[in-house]
Enzyme design. Structure first.
Site, mmCIF file in Angstrom:
data_model
loop_
_atom_site.group_PDB
_atom_site.id
_atom_site.type_symbol
_atom_site.label_atom_id
_atom_site.label_comp_id
_atom_site.label_asym_id
_atom_site.label_seq_id
_atom_site.Cartn_x
_atom_site.Cartn_y
_atom_site.Cartn_z
ATOM 1 N N ASP A 1 -9.761 46.922 80.407
ATOM 2 C CA ASP A 1 -8.483 47.647 80.387
ATOM 3 C C ASP A 1 -8.454 48.718 81.476
ATOM 4 O O ASP A 1 -9.486 49.280 81.826
ATOM 5 C CB ASP A 1 -8.282 48.278 79.000
ATOM 6 C CG ASP A 1 -6.836 48.660 78.766
ATOM 7 O OD1 ASP A 1 -5.939 48.057 79.392
ATOM 8 O OD2 ASP A 1 -6.590 49.571 77.951
ATOM 9 N N HIS B 235 -4.791 44.578 89.216
ATOM 10 C CA HIS B 235 -5.237 43.282 88.672
ATOM 11 C C HIS B 235 -6.085 42.535 89.712
ATOM 12 O O HIS B 235 -7.080 41.896 89.373
ATOM 13 C CB HIS B 235 -4.036 42.436 88.248
ATOM 14 C CG HIS B 235 -3.242 43.042 87.118
ATOM 15 N ND1 HIS B 235 -3.840 43.556 85.994
ATOM 16 C CD2 HIS B 235 -1.899 43.223 86.949
ATOM 17 C CE1 HIS B 235 -2.897 44.023 85.170
ATOM 18 N NE2 HIS B 235 -1.719 43.840 85.731
ATOM 19 N N LEU C 204 -25.563 31.248 81.980
ATOM 20 C CA LEU C 204 -24.591 32.059 81.227
ATOM 21 C C LEU C 204 -23.372 31.235 80.819
ATOM 22 O O LEU C 204 -22.888 30.404 81.594
ATOM 23 C CB LEU C 204 -24.112 33.209 82.129
ATOM 24 C CG LEU C 204 -23.080 34.162 81.510
ATOM 25 C CD1 LEU C 204 -23.745 35.080 80.492
ATOM 26 C CD2 LEU C 204 -22.382 34.986 82.591
HETATM 27 C C1 IPE Z 1 -5.939 44.572 75.956
HETATM 28 O O1 IPE Z 1 -5.360 45.498 76.806
HETATM 29 C C2 IPE Z 1 -5.741 43.183 76.505
HETATM 30 C C3 IPE Z 1 -6.529 42.849 77.692
HETATM 31 C C4 IPE Z 1 -7.411 43.630 78.252
HETATM 32 C C5 IPE Z 1 -6.311 41.534 78.210
HETATM 33 P P1 IPE Z 1 -3.853 45.997 76.588
HETATM 34 O O2 IPE Z 1 -3.564 46.946 77.682
HETATM 35 O O3 IPE Z 1 -2.947 44.837 76.447
HETATM 36 O O4 IPE Z 1 -3.959 46.721 75.182
HETATM 37 P P2 IPE Z 1 -3.046 47.851 74.517
HETATM 38 O O5 IPE Z 1 -1.613 47.400 74.659
HETATM 39 O O6 IPE Z 1 -3.289 49.111 75.270
HETATM 40 O O7 IPE Z 1 -3.523 47.939 73.107
HETATM 41 C C1 IPE Z 2 -5.879 45.223 81.612
HETATM 42 O O1 IPE Z 2 -5.320 46.242 82.343
HETATM 43 C C2 IPE Z 2 -5.486 43.857 82.145
HETATM 44 C C3 IPE Z 2 -4.537 43.127 81.290
HETATM 45 C C4 IPE Z 2 -4.137 43.480 80.106
HETATM 46 C C5 IPE Z 2 -4.012 41.877 81.843
HETATM 47 P P1 IPE Z 2 -3.875 46.770 82.033
HETATM 48 O O2 IPE Z 2 -2.887 45.950 82.796
HETATM 49 O O3 IPE Z 2 -3.627 46.836 80.570
HETATM 50 O O4 IPE Z 2 -3.910 48.225 82.647
HETATM 51 P P2 IPE Z 2 -3.419 49.559 81.966
HETATM 52 O O5 IPE Z 2 -4.096 49.652 80.638
HETATM 53 O O6 IPE Z 2 -1.930 49.465 81.835
HETATM 54 O O7 IPE Z 2 -3.850 50.637 82.903
HETATM 55 MG MG MG Z 3 -3.916 48.239 79.144
#
Ligand code: IPE
Ligand code: IPE
Ligand code: MG
Length: 225
Positions: A13, A30, A125
């Protein structure tokens, strides 16, 4: 004896916030995040005490995001899996997706199938990407699959899940302290580690530090040591 981090799972995240902190579009985060996936996967492949690495890449709830971001993530995934085939094969890494793939485009499903087939004989792995994955969705799909098979047991449900292996070490980057529907069943006795580091800045050094700490934890599984 110390704990072995046989199955590591990561909620990757913070990509968007990292990019925005640099004045960039979320998609930039990303892109960088995908590079970190390669680095961390390669590290795990080179450590024989790590057998499985399960990475949360796209949740069943992530479809709520703006269409452009979702489209970008789908394209990035397709490109990543095509380009990284060589990383998987040279690292003896087997790829196995988890999640409900039926929703994805035909072309993305083909790329996912290709890499899964191409790496099927790899013995190192096992790397799983969680794609259109939600822990609740996984449990419901398993329960439906078992609907006509009599009384359910912990074993029978566990075996019907996409991911049939308990998690030892679960890490979430990005500063939040929640599971966001990731591996709800498999994380029953996982050790949870949360770091404020945003995923694009997560490093091998930080993973090593977490593993070092994990090895010292007393895991009791409800018993007494
Ligand atoms: C969790 O992150 C999903 C992934 C890392 C793929 P999110 O950014 O979607 O989670 P929330 O919305 O903060 O809970
Ligand atoms: C995690 O990073 C990747 C996905 C959920 C695809 P985020 O896109 O949730 O990034 P933040 O949490 O908004 O910074
Ligand atoms: Mg996120």
């Amino acid at each position: 004896m110390s704990n072995q981090p046989c199955h590591i799972a990561i909620i990757m995240d913070g990509n968007g916030r990292w990019a925005e902190s640099k004045g960039e579009n979320r998609t930039f985060g990303h892109e960088r995040g995908a590079e970190v996936v390669r680095t961390i996967t390669t590290y795990c492949a080179n450590h024989s005490d790590i057998h499985r690495l399960t990475l949360y890449a796209f949740s069943t709830e992530n479809w709520k995001r703006p269409k452009l971001e979702v489209e970008f993530l789908m394209k990035l995934l397709e490109r990543y899996l095509k380009n990284e085939k060589i990383t998987y094969l040279s690292g003896n890494i087997r790829f196995e997706p988890i999640g409900d793939l039926s929703i994805f485009s035909k072309s993305l499903r083909k790329v996912i199938d290709d890499i899964q087939n191409a790496t099927a004989a790899c013995t190192g792995l096992l790397q799983s990407l969680a794609l259109n994955y939600g822990g609740r969705d996984e449990i419901v799909r398993a329960a439906n699959a078992l609907r006509d098979s009599g009384a359910l047991t912990v074993e029978s449900v566990g075996k019907a899940l996409d991911c049939q292996h308990d998690v030892d070490l679960l890490i979430r980057t990005g500063g939040d302290h929640r599971l966001s529907n990731f591996l709800l069943w498999q994380a029953a006795y996982a050790e949870l580690f949360f770091t404020n580091t945003l995923w694009p800045e997560f490093s091998v050094d930080e993973l090593e530090a977490i593993i070092k700490k994990f090895k010292t934890v007393e895991r009791r599984f409800g018993g007494l040591n």
